[in-house]
Scaffold this motif. Structure first.
Motif: not given
Ligand SMILES: [Zn+2]
Length: 371
Positions: A165, A171-173, A176-177, A329, A333, A336
């Protein structure tokens, strides 16, 4: 995320249009010399003394893994799905249909071998099941690591995503993965046997190493059947990962592995998701063409230099049908990240071919321009 080229869907429907014969809830059709019989959602493919049962197991909501049970020699499972409550029920119900509907005498306990095509959770997570433990487990390195050291591999994967990322410029939270940071088994719960290309296993099977979707991905040949794992699917194009993150994988080796299975001459492809493949050669060519088209389009999009995030965003804005969303978007996550990986695998290929140039990576966010 796997993707849907509309042309491929059409091709399958034409090939799959063999005559169906309905006999009181039981459907039989011939696919070449192979006979397919379906009872209550479980399909049997038989050829000579080899019988293969396809048991659909819902690994995650809306994500089904085909678990194959091979009988006629040592009972063997090829991939086992993920150990969700639904998945476990599906597997057990599938065995009940195999026994009561098809008249086999087999149980989870009587299975001798488990072959896992590659180290992704929707293929091996069910190894948690206590009734499977203790069996011979065949897998290829380096994918075996995820079974031996799941927790460590999981943590390393999260670090890899954070780095991806950052490098993409977005950004990747991470919270949330995929959240299963532990699984209730390790390498010592099975008799783990590492396999290699061309190795003969389980009495009648031949291992074919097909790196690409993962570094240690294997297909298993048996009689006219080729168990494909996620190497080749009937409708969607299997996910590609960057070789910089997954040593031994990447688009170039994937395309080589596609050409390899196309040459092997097996009559029927049995993939771990979706439908059977009646022409492996034809389907492999379609998937290869799909990637060539994507490479050309990414090259075109990089007329103006772009970061990995910008390129991924712009590519999928032109192909919302591939992500069932109008923008990356909007994706959760996990999806994405898959989109970033997919495009990065193609970017690496173009860089290696000298068709892309990397510019301005000083800030830690490389940008790509076509040449
Ligand atoms: Zn899969």
């Amino acid at each position: 995320m796997d993707e849907l080229p509309a042309l491929a869907a059409l091709a399958y429907n034409q090939e799959g249009a063999a005559a169906h014969e309905a006999i009181s809830g039981k459907e039989i059709r011939g696919i070449g010399d192979v006979e397919e019989t379906v009872i209550e959602g479980v399909s049997r493919y038989s050829y000579g003394g080899i019988r293969v049962y396809r048991i659909p197991v819902e690994s995650f909501p809306n994500h089904v893994t085909n678990v194959y049970l091979l009988v006629g020699g040592e009972p063997t499972l090829v991939d086992v799905g993920f150990n969700s409550e639904t998945g476990r029920n599906d597997l057990e119900r599938g065995f009940a249909v195999v026994c009561q509907g098809f008249g086999e005498r087999v149980s989870l306990e009587s299975v001798s071998n488990v072959v896992i095509t590659h180290g992704h959770g929707d293929h091996f997570g069910m190894l948690e099941h206590p009734r499977l433990k203790g069996k011979r487990l065949f897998m290829s390195p380096p994918d075996t690591e995820v079974v031996r050291e799941y927790q460590t591999e999981y943590q390393e994967w999260k670090q890899y995503v954070a780095k991806l990322a950052q490098e993409a410029g977005c950004q990747v939270d991470l919270d949330q993965l995929f959240g299963h940071d532990r699984l209730a088994f390790d390498g010592s719960d099975y008799q783990l046997i590492e396999v290699h290309d061309q190795q003969e296993i389980i009495g009648s099977g031949t291992v074919h190493h097909t790196p690409g979707h993962s570094p240690g991905h294997i297909c298993l040949g048996c009689g006219p059947f080729l168990f494909l794992g996620d190497h080749l699917l009937s409708l969607t194009t299997p996910h590609q990962v960057p070789k910089s993150g997954w040593g031994g994988a990447g688009l170039r080796v994937y395309l080589d592995s596609l050409a390899k299975v196309a040459r092997l001459g097996y009559a029927l492809g049995l993939p771990a998701h979706e439908e059977v493949i009646t022409s492996i050669e034809h389907r492999a060519k379609e998937v290869a063409l799909f990637h060539q088209q994507r490479l050309a389009e990414l090259h075109y999009l990089c007329r103006q230099e772009k970061s990995l995030y910008e390129l991924t965003r712009d590519y999928y804005a032109r192909h919302p049908e591939l992500i069932q969303a109008s923008s990356i978007d909007e994706l959760v996550a996990g999806d994405f990240v898959l989109a970033l990986e997919e495009i990065k695998a193609h970017v690496e290929y173009l860089l290696d071919e000298g068709r892309l140039l990397m510019v301005g990576g000083e800030s830690g966010v490389p940008r790509y321009r076509s040449r």
